[in-house]
Enzyme design. Structure first.
Site, PDB file in Angstrom:
ATOM      1  N   ASP A  35      68.763 -59.697  -6.335  1.00 10.20           N
ATOM      2  CA  ASP A  35      69.941 -60.195  -7.048  1.00 10.20           C
ATOM      3  C   ASP A  35      71.194 -59.413  -6.654  1.00 10.20           C
ATOM      4  O   ASP A  35      72.293 -59.970  -6.634  1.00 10.20           O
ATOM      5  CB  ASP A  35      69.723 -60.108  -8.557  1.00 10.20           C
ATOM      6  CG  ASP A  35      68.808 -61.221  -9.070  1.00 10.20           C
ATOM      7  OD1 ASP A  35      68.576 -62.189  -8.323  1.00 10.20           O
ATOM      8  OD2 ASP A  35      68.339 -61.120 -10.218  1.00 10.20           O
ATOM      9  N   LYS A  93      70.669 -57.908 -21.369  1.00  9.87           N
ATOM     10  CA  LYS A  93      69.376 -57.965 -22.056  1.00  9.87           C
ATOM     11  C   LYS A  93      68.912 -56.574 -22.467  1.00  9.87           C
ATOM     12  O   LYS A  93      68.376 -56.384 -23.563  1.00  9.87           O
ATOM     13  CB  LYS A  93      68.315 -58.623 -21.183  1.00  9.87           C
ATOM     14  CG  LYS A  93      66.949 -58.722 -21.861  1.00  9.87           C
ATOM     15  CD  LYS A  93      65.921 -59.351 -20.955  1.00  9.87           C
ATOM     16  CE  LYS A  93      64.582 -59.457 -21.688  1.00  9.87           C
ATOM     17  NZ  LYS A  93      64.021 -58.135 -22.058  1.00  9.87           N
ATOM     18  N   SER A  94      69.137 -55.579 -21.613  1.00 10.94           N
ATOM     19  CA  SER A  94      68.711 -54.217 -21.948  1.00 10.94           C
ATOM     20  C   SER A  94      69.509 -53.649 -23.113  1.00 10.94           C
ATOM     21  O   SER A  94      69.073 -52.690 -23.752  1.00 10.94           O
ATOM     22  CB  SER A  94      68.853 -53.311 -20.727  1.00 10.94           C
ATOM     23  OG  SER A  94      70.209 -53.078 -20.412  1.00 10.94           O
ATOM     24  N   ALA A 100      70.337 -59.632 -17.276  1.00 14.23           N
ATOM     25  CA  ALA A 100      70.451 -58.356 -16.577  1.00 14.23           C
ATOM     26  C   ALA A 100      70.782 -57.231 -17.565  1.00 14.23           C
ATOM     27  O   ALA A 100      70.059 -57.027 -18.536  1.00 14.23           O
ATOM     28  CB  ALA A 100      71.498 -58.481 -15.468  1.00 14.23           C
ATOM     29  N   TYR A 101      71.862 -56.509 -17.345  1.00 14.05           N
ATOM     30  CA  TYR A 101      72.231 -55.374 -18.195  1.00 14.05           C
ATOM     31  C   TYR A 101      72.355 -55.800 -19.652  1.00 14.05           C
ATOM     32  O   TYR A 101      71.936 -55.092 -20.571  1.00 14.05           O
ATOM     33  CB  TYR A 101      73.550 -54.795 -17.688  1.00 14.05           C
ATOM     34  CG  TYR A 101      73.938 -53.445 -18.264  1.00 14.05           C
ATOM     35  CD1 TYR A 101      73.016 -52.643 -18.948  1.00 14.05           C
ATOM     36  CD2 TYR A 101      75.221 -52.954 -18.102  1.00 14.05           C
ATOM     37  CE1 TYR A 101      73.383 -51.409 -19.451  1.00 14.05           C
ATOM     38  CE2 TYR A 101      75.592 -51.719 -18.610  1.00 14.05           C
ATOM     39  CZ  TYR A 101      74.667 -50.953 -19.288  1.00 14.05           C
ATOM     40  OH  TYR A 101      75.032 -49.737 -19.795  1.00 14.05           O
ATOM     41  N   SER A 124      74.343 -66.552 -16.798  1.00 12.41           N
ATOM     42  CA  SER A 124      73.379 -66.231 -15.743  1.00 12.41           C
ATOM     43  C   SER A 124      73.147 -64.731 -15.647  1.00 12.41           C
ATOM     44  O   SER A 124      72.089 -64.286 -15.213  1.00 12.41           O
ATOM     45  CB  SER A 124      73.849 -66.792 -14.392  1.00 12.41           C
ATOM     46  OG  SER A 124      75.143 -66.340 -14.069  1.00 12.41           O
ATOM     47  N   ALA A 164      75.735 -48.401 -26.982  1.00 12.88           N
ATOM     48  CA  ALA A 164      75.622 -47.202 -27.823  1.00 12.88           C
ATOM     49  C   ALA A 164      76.870 -46.995 -28.675  1.00 12.88           C
ATOM     50  O   ALA A 164      77.554 -45.974 -28.573  1.00 12.88           O
ATOM     51  CB  ALA A 164      75.352 -45.973 -26.952  1.00 12.88           C
TER      52      ALA A 164
END
Length: 272
Positions: A45, A169-170, A166-167, A162, A189
């Protein structure tokens, strides 16, 4: 039909690039890095993000297709051992009466304003993040020109649908189907106590709405647009909205988004 290739640079990707060029030449396809109709990404990706940024000035006239050479990528429909099948599909579906199916995904438009009033505009395929280099970031977040919250924490991530896998979701963000024209804000955070308070959950805005992120103290910031990092010390604000342009991906065969999600995160399923 004219095509271009961008690969990850490792040995396997370079070998696949050479193989694709040979097969394409045999079938009469034209290698053209300046004005391609199709851009083939070979790698992961990250390689697709690089290809997108390289050709973002021609989004109205080309489509992207991905070949993954490692773990399954969300932007890659083809495996390393399917180069021949891909070239055949590129040839067959670019005959006079045949056309490949294209799917269009929304992008983020970013308008960056500096303290001196200068502006610049960028687009992102996956996400935009803003973080402090030295300490906690302090930023005011407005939604549609109305104050929403004063953020304190490690940073803020704005993602496309789309890029939501990636980030975003974390960070606990939602996965959004990439055909939905929206942008999502996820906090990195955040500080929440009796003095400072943020919403603490992701926010999704539809097209024609926007976020404004204002820097509210003198701070060294790191802006990341897809894979590109930019240190900035004189930021005033960033406006984030769904871009007017879309990115097109060429689909020579079905590979539904939720199948990609299932295979990537649940570890089973097939490409049907």
């Amino acid at each position: 039909m004219k095509y271009a290739v961008l690969d990850r640079g490792d040995e396997l990707s370079r070998q696949l690039t050479a193989q694709l060029h040979q097969l394409a030449a045999e079938r009469g396809l034209i290698h053209d890095n300046q004005e391609p109709e199709i851009v083939v990404s070979i790698g992961g990706d990250g390689t697709m993000l690089q290809a997108f940024q390289q050709y973002k000035h021609r989004l109205d006239s080309l489509g992207f297709v991905g070949i993954h050479t490692g773990h399954l990528g969300f932007y890659a429909d083809w495996k390393a051992d399917e180069i021949k099948e891909l070239v055949e599909a590129m040839c067959e579906q670019h005959d006079e009466e045949a056309h490949p199916r294209r799917v269009e995904y929304p992008l983020i438009e970013l308008t960056i304003t500096y303290e001196n009033g200068e502006e610049e505009t960028h687009i992102a395929l996956n996400e935009f993040t803003i973080k402090s280099i030295d300490t906690t970031i302090v930023a005011q977040i407005d939604i549609n020109d109305e104050l929403f919250e004063m953020f304190r924490g490690d940073g803020i991530c704005i993602s496309t649908p789309s890029g939501s896998t990636a980030y975003n979701k974390s960070l606990g963000g939602a996965m959004i189907h990439p055909t939905i024209a929206a942008i999502q804000l996820a906090e990195i955070a955040s500080i929440n106590n009796r003095v400072f308070r943020t919403l603490g959950s992701p926010i999704v805005l539809p097209k024609h709405h926007h976020f404004d992120i204002y820097s509210r103290k003198k701070q060294r910031l790191l802006l990341t647009i897809d894979h590109v990092n930019r240190p900035i010390e004189n930021l005033h604000a960033v406006r984030c909205r769904v871009a007017d342009q879309n990115v097109s991906f060429v689909r020579y065969r079905p590979f539904p988004f939720w199948n990609r999600v299932r295979e990537a995160f649940l570890g089973y399923g097939d490409q049907t």
